[in-house]
Design a protein around this motif. Structure first.
Motif, PDB file in Angstrom:
ATOM      1  N   VAL A  36       0.860  -1.191   0.000  1.00 51.41           N
ATOM      2  CA  VAL A  36       0.000   0.000   0.000  1.00 51.41           C
ATOM      3  C   VAL A  36       0.891   1.234   0.000  1.00 51.41           C
ATOM      4  CG1 VAL A  36      -1.715   1.318   1.293  1.00 51.41           C
ATOM      5  CG2 VAL A  36      -1.884  -1.181   1.186  1.00 51.41           C
ATOM      6  N   VAL A  37       0.794   2.038  -1.045  1.00 48.75           N
ATOM      7  CA  VAL A  37       1.660   3.213  -1.158  1.00 48.75           C
ATOM      8  C   VAL A  37       0.931   4.504  -0.799  1.00 48.75           C
ATOM      9  CG1 VAL A  37       3.204   2.151  -2.829  1.00 48.75           C
ATOM     10  CG2 VAL A  37       1.202   3.413  -3.646  1.00 48.75           C
ATOM     11  N   SER A  38      -0.395   4.475  -0.801  1.00 43.22           N
ATOM     12  CA  SER A  38      -1.139   5.653  -0.364  1.00 43.22           C
ATOM     13  C   SER A  38      -2.542   5.234   0.054  1.00 43.22           C
ATOM     14  CB  SER A  38      -1.206   6.738  -1.451  1.00 43.22           C
ATOM     15  OG  SER A  38      -2.024   6.326  -2.525  1.00 43.22           O
ATOM     16  N   VAL A  39      -3.130   6.069   0.907  1.00 45.96           N
ATOM     17  CA  VAL A  39      -4.496   5.847   1.389  1.00 45.96           C
ATOM     18  C   VAL A  39      -5.326   7.051   0.955  1.00 45.96           C
ATOM     19  CG1 VAL A  39      -5.973   5.622   3.421  1.00 45.96           C
ATOM     20  CG2 VAL A  39      -3.786   4.398   3.310  1.00 45.96           C
ATOM     21  N   THR A  40      -6.366   6.803   0.172  1.00 41.61           N
ATOM     22  CA  THR A  40      -7.199   7.881  -0.350  1.00 41.61           C
ATOM     23  C   THR A  40      -8.169   8.390   0.710  1.00 41.61           C
ATOM     24  OG1 THR A  40      -7.071   6.872  -2.545  1.00 41.61           O
ATOM     25  CG2 THR A  40      -8.797   8.531  -2.191  1.00 41.61           C
ATOM     26  N   ASP A  41      -8.812   7.443   1.378  1.00 43.46           N
ATOM     27  CA  ASP A  41      -9.771   7.756   2.435  1.00 43.46           C
ATOM     28  C   ASP A  41      -9.936   6.493   3.273  1.00 43.46           C
ATOM     29  OD1 ASP A  41     -11.372   6.078   0.886  1.00 43.46           O
ATOM     30  OD2 ASP A  41     -12.579   7.706   0.060  1.00 43.46           O
ATOM     31  N   GLY A  42     -11.000   6.398   4.057  1.00 40.01           N
ATOM     32  CA  GLY A  42     -11.146   5.274   4.963  1.00 40.01           C
ATOM     33  C   GLY A  42     -11.554   3.964   4.335  1.00 40.01           C
ATOM     34  N   ASP A  43     -11.755   3.940   3.011  1.00 37.65           N
ATOM     35  CA  ASP A  43     -12.092   2.665   2.379  1.00 37.65           C
ATOM     36  C   ASP A  43     -11.440   2.480   1.010  1.00 37.65           C
ATOM     37  OD1 ASP A  43     -13.733   4.176   0.581  1.00 37.65           O
ATOM     38  OD2 ASP A  43     -15.457   3.943   1.901  1.00 37.65           O
ATOM     39  N   THR A  44     -10.387   3.233   0.730  1.00 37.41           N
ATOM     40  CA  THR A  44      -9.729   3.142  -0.577  1.00 37.41           C
ATOM     41  C   THR A  44      -8.223   3.289  -0.412  1.00 37.41           C
ATOM     42  OG1 THR A  44     -11.660   4.232  -1.545  1.00 37.41           O
ATOM     43  CG2 THR A  44      -9.730   3.995  -2.949  1.00 37.41           C
ATOM     44  N   ASP A  48       1.332  -0.542  -4.973  1.00 41.27           N
ATOM     45  CA  ASP A  48       2.562  -0.152  -5.679  1.00 41.27           C
ATOM     46  C   ASP A  48       2.531  -0.497  -7.166  1.00 41.27           C
ATOM     47  OD1 ASP A  48       2.621  -2.859  -5.152  1.00 41.27           O
ATOM     48  OD2 ASP A  48       4.733  -2.911  -4.547  1.00 41.27           O
ATOM     49  N   ASP A  49       1.570  -1.324  -7.603  1.00 40.29           N
ATOM     50  CA  ASP A  49       1.461  -1.595  -9.034  1.00 40.29           C
ATOM     51  C   ASP A  49       0.476  -0.651  -9.723  1.00 40.29           C
ATOM     52  OD1 ASP A  49      -0.992  -2.499  -8.170  1.00 40.29           O
ATOM     53  OD2 ASP A  49      -0.684  -4.589  -8.741  1.00 40.29           O
ATOM     54  N   GLY A  50      -0.013   0.359  -8.979  1.00 42.95           N
ATOM     55  CA  GLY A  50      -0.894   1.362  -9.548  1.00 42.95           C
ATOM     56  C   GLY A  50      -2.370   1.088  -9.371  1.00 42.95           C
ATOM     57  N   LEU A  83      -6.816   4.090   8.765  1.00 39.45           N
ATOM     58  CA  LEU A  83      -6.434   3.146   7.725  1.00 39.45           C
ATOM     59  C   LEU A  83      -4.960   3.311   7.344  1.00 39.45           C
ATOM     60  CD1 LEU A  83      -7.335   0.874   5.891  1.00 39.45           C
ATOM     61  CD2 LEU A  83      -8.146   2.578   4.238  1.00 39.45           C
ATOM     62  N   GLU A  84      -4.472   4.536   7.350  1.00 45.77           N
ATOM     63  CA  GLU A  84      -3.045   4.764   7.100  1.00 45.77           C
ATOM     64  C   GLU A  84      -2.199   4.062   8.152  1.00 45.77           C
ATOM     65  OE1 GLU A  84      -2.843   9.113   4.847  1.00 45.77           O
ATOM     66  OE2 GLU A  84      -2.943   9.034   7.048  1.00 45.77           O
ATOM     67  N   ALA A  85      -2.580   4.200   9.421  1.00 45.15           N
ATOM     68  CA  ALA A  85      -1.821   3.566  10.504  1.00 45.15           C
ATOM     69  C   ALA A  85      -1.827   2.047  10.360  1.00 45.15           C
ATOM     70  CB  ALA A  85      -2.403   3.978  11.853  1.00 45.15           C
ATOM     71  N   MET A  86      -2.900   1.510   9.826  1.00 43.13           N
ATOM     72  CA  MET A  86      -3.056   0.063   9.690  1.00 43.13           C
ATOM     73  C   MET A  86      -2.328  -0.491   8.471  1.00 43.13           C
ATOM     74  SD  MET A  86      -6.606  -2.037   9.085  1.00 43.13           S
ATOM     75  CE  MET A  86      -7.465  -0.800  10.064  1.00 43.13           C
ATOM     76  N   ALA A  87      -2.385   0.229   7.338  1.00 39.51           N
ATOM     77  CA  ALA A  87      -1.991  -0.399   6.078  1.00 39.51           C
ATOM     78  C   ALA A  87      -0.882   0.285   5.305  1.00 39.51           C
ATOM     79  CB  ALA A  87      -3.225  -0.502   5.169  1.00 39.51           C
ATOM     80  N   LEU A  88      -0.622   1.566   5.524  1.00 36.71           N
ATOM     81  CA  LEU A  88       0.324   2.303   4.682  1.00 36.71           C
ATOM     82  C   LEU A  88       1.715   1.693   4.746  1.00 36.71           C
ATOM     83  CD1 LEU A  88       0.608   4.703   2.768  1.00 36.71           C
ATOM     84  CD2 LEU A  88       1.183   6.114   4.755  1.00 36.71           C
ATOM     85  N   ASN A  89       2.311   1.471   3.560  1.00 36.61           N
ATOM     86  CA  ASN A  89       3.653   0.921   3.389  1.00 36.61           C
ATOM     87  C   ASN A  89       3.763  -0.536   3.857  1.00 36.61           C
ATOM     88  OD1 ASN A  89       4.649   3.396   2.353  1.00 36.61           O
ATOM     89  ND2 ASN A  89       4.930   4.157   4.448  1.00 36.61           N
TER      90      ASN A  89
END
Length: 269
Positions: A36-44, A48-50, A83-89
């Motif tokens: 996961v390279v970015s988090v758009t909002d709480g459900d998106t 890294d493959d786009g 969601l960022e804390a959970m999944a980012l990177n």
């Protein structure tokens, strides 16, 4: 049945995140995701493959995301941060249980985040924190039972969105309040006064005045999904239910039901 027993739901809600993730995988076709390279909002999220992955089965509070005159929903920034804390990177796997691509080209999947003590099912975790609610589609209905269990527990504990009046469960016998929520996704609770079939549709009437009171409508195409699931909505006369969906204004407030999971039966008498 339109809803699992309360005992079963309580058992599912008490499972650990890793246990729930393992259980959910039984219903899904699992595939490699990526990072996961970015988090758009709480459900998106973006991988890294786009690929843009819409976390199917849930709806988090919405951000404007460039839309004109769109007001930020309460707790939307908090949902994104969680969601960022959970999944980012972090690496993820994807689970597919229905349609895989939406009309915007986004991947529709359940997201499982690699963690030190096992995978975290991101959808379930966000719902359990009260930072998303269950939001399903007729062509993507896998794992909803587990998500409903998590949502019910979060709602009872008044976590996150469930402590904010914006997300309150509405009353079916307050049509004026529901009309003010036209264009919004709502949970509506009440007793069905009359379930009837007319002109190829089923109407679940919550009041005596069909041009004023709240109604849930099941169109012909949706009725076929109910039939395939072995469910006859006409048996719901007198049942206490919770309906979820988008409120519109057509002869009073109403919600169109496209699949059975939009109805939770709370009591039959």
């Amino acid at each position: 049945m339109l809803k699992t027993s309360l005992v079963r739901l309580a058992t599912l809600a008490a499972l650990s995140s890793s246990a729930v993730a393992s259980l959910a995988c039984e219903q899904l076709r699992m595939a490699t995701g990526g990072i996961v390279v970015s988090v758009t909002d709480g459900d998106t999220v973006e991988l890294d493959d786009g690929r843009i992955v819409r976390m199917i089965g849930t709806q988090a509070p919405k951000l404007p995301l460039g839309r004109d005159n769109f007001e930020t929903w309460p707790l939307a920034p908090e949902a994104k941060t969680a969601l960022e804390a959970m999944a980012l990177n972090k690496p993820v796997r994807l689970g597919f249980g229905g349609e895989q691509i939406d009309r915007y080209g986004r991947t529709l999947a359940h997201v499982f985040v690699e963690a030190a003590d096992g995978e975290i099912w991101a959808q379930r975790e966000m719902v359990a924190k009260g930072l998303a609610r269950v939001y399903s589609f007729p062509d993507n209905r896998a794992c909803l039972e587990l998500l409903f269990a998590a949502e019910g527990r979060a709602r009872l504990a008044r976590l996150g969105i469930w402590a904010d009046p914006y997300y309150s469960v509405r009353l079916a016998d307050a049509p004026g309040d529901l009309l003010s929520r036209a264009g919004h996704y709502e949970l509506v609770e009440g007793r069905i006064l009359l379930a009837e079939k007319r002109g190829g549709r089923v109407y679940l009437n919550f009041g005596r005045f069909w041009k004023e009171d709240f109604t849930a409508v099941i169109e012909g195409a949706a009725l076929r999904i109910f039939t395939e699931a072995g469910i006859d909505p006409l048996v719901l006369n007198g049942a206490l239910v919770r309906i979820r969906g988008w409120v519109d204004d057509r002869d009073g407030p109403r919600i169109e039901l496209t699949h059975p999971e939009q109805i939770e039966v709370l009591a039959t008498q």
